[in-house]
Write a protein that holds these residues in place. Structure first.
Motif, PDB file in Angstrom:
ATOM      1  N   UNK A 296       0.815  -1.052  -0.008  1.00 51.67           N
ATOM      2  CA  UNK A 296       0.195   0.068   0.015  1.00 51.67           C
ATOM      3  C   UNK A 296       0.837   1.214  -0.075  1.00 51.67           C
ATOM      4  N   UNK A 297       1.728   1.379   0.708  1.00 48.41           N
ATOM      5  CA  UNK A 297       2.858   2.423   1.076  1.00 48.41           C
ATOM      6  C   UNK A 297       3.670   2.748  -0.576  1.00 48.41           C
ATOM      7  N   UNK A 298       3.864   1.546  -1.102  1.00 50.70           N
ATOM      8  CA  UNK A 298       4.771   1.629  -2.358  1.00 50.70           C
ATOM      9  C   UNK A 298       4.000   2.087  -3.456  1.00 50.70           C
ATOM     10  N   UNK A 299       2.604   2.124  -3.633  1.00 49.72           N
ATOM     11  CA  UNK A 299       1.730   2.236  -4.618  1.00 49.72           C
ATOM     12  C   UNK A 299       2.025   3.735  -4.662  1.00 49.72           C
ATOM     13  N   UNK A 300       2.361   4.578  -3.896  1.00 49.19           N
ATOM     14  CA  UNK A 300       2.588   6.187  -3.905  1.00 49.19           C
ATOM     15  C   UNK A 300       3.978   6.362  -4.532  1.00 49.19           C
ATOM     16  N   UNK A 301       4.943   5.479  -4.590  1.00 51.38           N
ATOM     17  CA  UNK A 301       6.056   5.800  -5.290  1.00 51.38           C
ATOM     18  C   UNK A 301       5.974   5.099  -6.931  1.00 51.38           C
ATOM     19  N   UNK A 302       5.283   5.978  -7.805  1.00 51.97           N
ATOM     20  CA  UNK A 302       5.355   5.535  -9.233  1.00 51.97           C
ATOM     21  C   UNK A 302       6.433   5.921  -9.703  1.00 51.97           C
ATOM     22  N   UNK A 303       6.849   5.413 -10.767  1.00 52.60           N
ATOM     23  CA  UNK A 303       8.258   5.997 -11.640  1.00 52.60           C
ATOM     24  C   UNK A 303       8.300   7.546 -11.742  1.00 52.60           C
ATOM     25  N   UNK A 304       7.311   8.054 -12.203  1.00 54.17           N
ATOM     26  CA  UNK A 304       7.405   9.609 -12.255  1.00 54.17           C
ATOM     27  C   UNK A 304       7.757  10.256 -10.702  1.00 54.17           C
ATOM     28  N   UNK A 305       6.991   9.958  -9.785  1.00 53.68           N
ATOM     29  CA  UNK A 305       7.503  10.292  -8.419  1.00 53.68           C
ATOM     30  C   UNK A 305       8.845  10.039  -7.760  1.00 53.68           C
ATOM     31  N   UNK A 306       9.194   8.873  -8.186  1.00 52.70           N
ATOM     32  CA  UNK A 306      10.541   8.353  -7.652  1.00 52.70           C
ATOM     33  C   UNK A 306      11.657   9.317  -8.470  1.00 52.70           C
ATOM     34  N   UNK A 307      11.329   9.406  -9.800  1.00 56.88           N
ATOM     35  CA  UNK A 307      12.334  10.049 -10.658  1.00 56.88           C
ATOM     36  C   UNK A 307      12.475  11.640 -10.036  1.00 56.88           C
ATOM     37  N   UNK A 308      11.198  12.228  -9.660  1.00 52.76           N
ATOM     38  CA  UNK A 308      11.305  13.499  -9.116  1.00 52.76           C
ATOM     39  C   UNK A 308      11.941  13.765  -7.942  1.00 52.76           C
ATOM     40  N   UNK A 309      11.676  12.657  -6.817  1.00 52.95           N
ATOM     41  CA  UNK A 309      12.431  12.708  -5.630  1.00 52.95           C
ATOM     42  C   UNK A 309      14.191  12.428  -5.791  1.00 52.95           C
ATOM     43  N   UNK A 310      14.248  11.460  -6.430  1.00 60.06           N
ATOM     44  CA  UNK A 310      15.747  10.742  -6.494  1.00 60.06           C
ATOM     45  C   UNK A 310      16.619  11.283  -7.779  1.00 60.06           C
ATOM     46  N   UNK A 311      15.963  11.531  -8.954  1.00 54.14           N
ATOM     47  CA  UNK A 311      16.665  11.788  -9.960  1.00 54.14           C
ATOM     48  C   UNK A 311      16.885  10.724 -10.697  1.00 54.14           C
ATOM     49  N   UNK A 312      16.502   9.390 -10.491  1.00 52.35           N
ATOM     50  CA  UNK A 312      16.762   8.192 -10.954  1.00 52.35           C
ATOM     51  C   UNK A 312      15.787   8.087 -12.089  1.00 52.35           C
ATOM     52  N   UNK A 313      15.965   7.900 -13.336  1.00 54.67           N
ATOM     53  CA  UNK A 313      15.184   7.628 -14.449  1.00 54.67           C
ATOM     54  C   UNK A 313      14.301   6.462 -14.277  1.00 54.67           C
TER      55      UNK A 313
END
Length: 133
Positions: A69-86
């Motif tokens: 459930x928590x991981x659902x918030x971490x879409x590829x777009x959101x993770x890239x925005x936060x981390x810089x990882x494509x």
């Protein structure tokens, strides 16, 4: 030893590539302090693609539904925005980690020496549990 001759894929995440990153199959540059979003982003791909070991989780893991459930918030777009990882790179390393057996996640002092070091260490165990490693 060149990465192509190593017996297993080696992923190296970090803000700065040390000499050991030259031996990695894939170097993942991330913003300092964004370890957990990278882990959750990997898990997002693992769950979305069905790379998790459902039987292992059912028999040996408690609380994975809460993680999912928590991981659902971490879409590829959101993770890239936060981390810089494509997003494409994160999917590639998630697939490598989840499907090439056995796999393990090893960390050193850098991840533990953040204000969220304890949380990092706790999060680092989850990717090994999801695919049944």
């Amino acid at each position: 030893m060149a990465a192509a001759t190593l017996p297993a894929a080696r992923l190296y995440p970090g803000a700065r590539p040390p000499a050991t990153a030259a031996h990695a199959t894939e170097y993942v540059r991330l913003r300092p302090g964004t370890d957990i979003p990278v882990i959750y982003g990997m898990l997002w791909h693992i769950f979305k693609n069905g790379w998790e070991d459902k039987q292992f989780i059912q028999q040996r893991v408690y609380g994975m539904d809460d993680i999912r459930k928590e991981v659902e918030k971490y879409t590829p777009e959101e993770v890239e925005r936060i981390t810089g990882v494509p997003g494409a790179q994160l999917e590639k390393v998630a697939k490598m980690f989840a499907t090439e057996k056995p796999a393990t996640l090893i960390w050193c002092m850098g991840a533990t020496q953040h204000t969220v070091g304890t949380a990092n260490v706790r999060a680092f165990c989850i990717p090994s549990l999801a695919p049944g490693n």
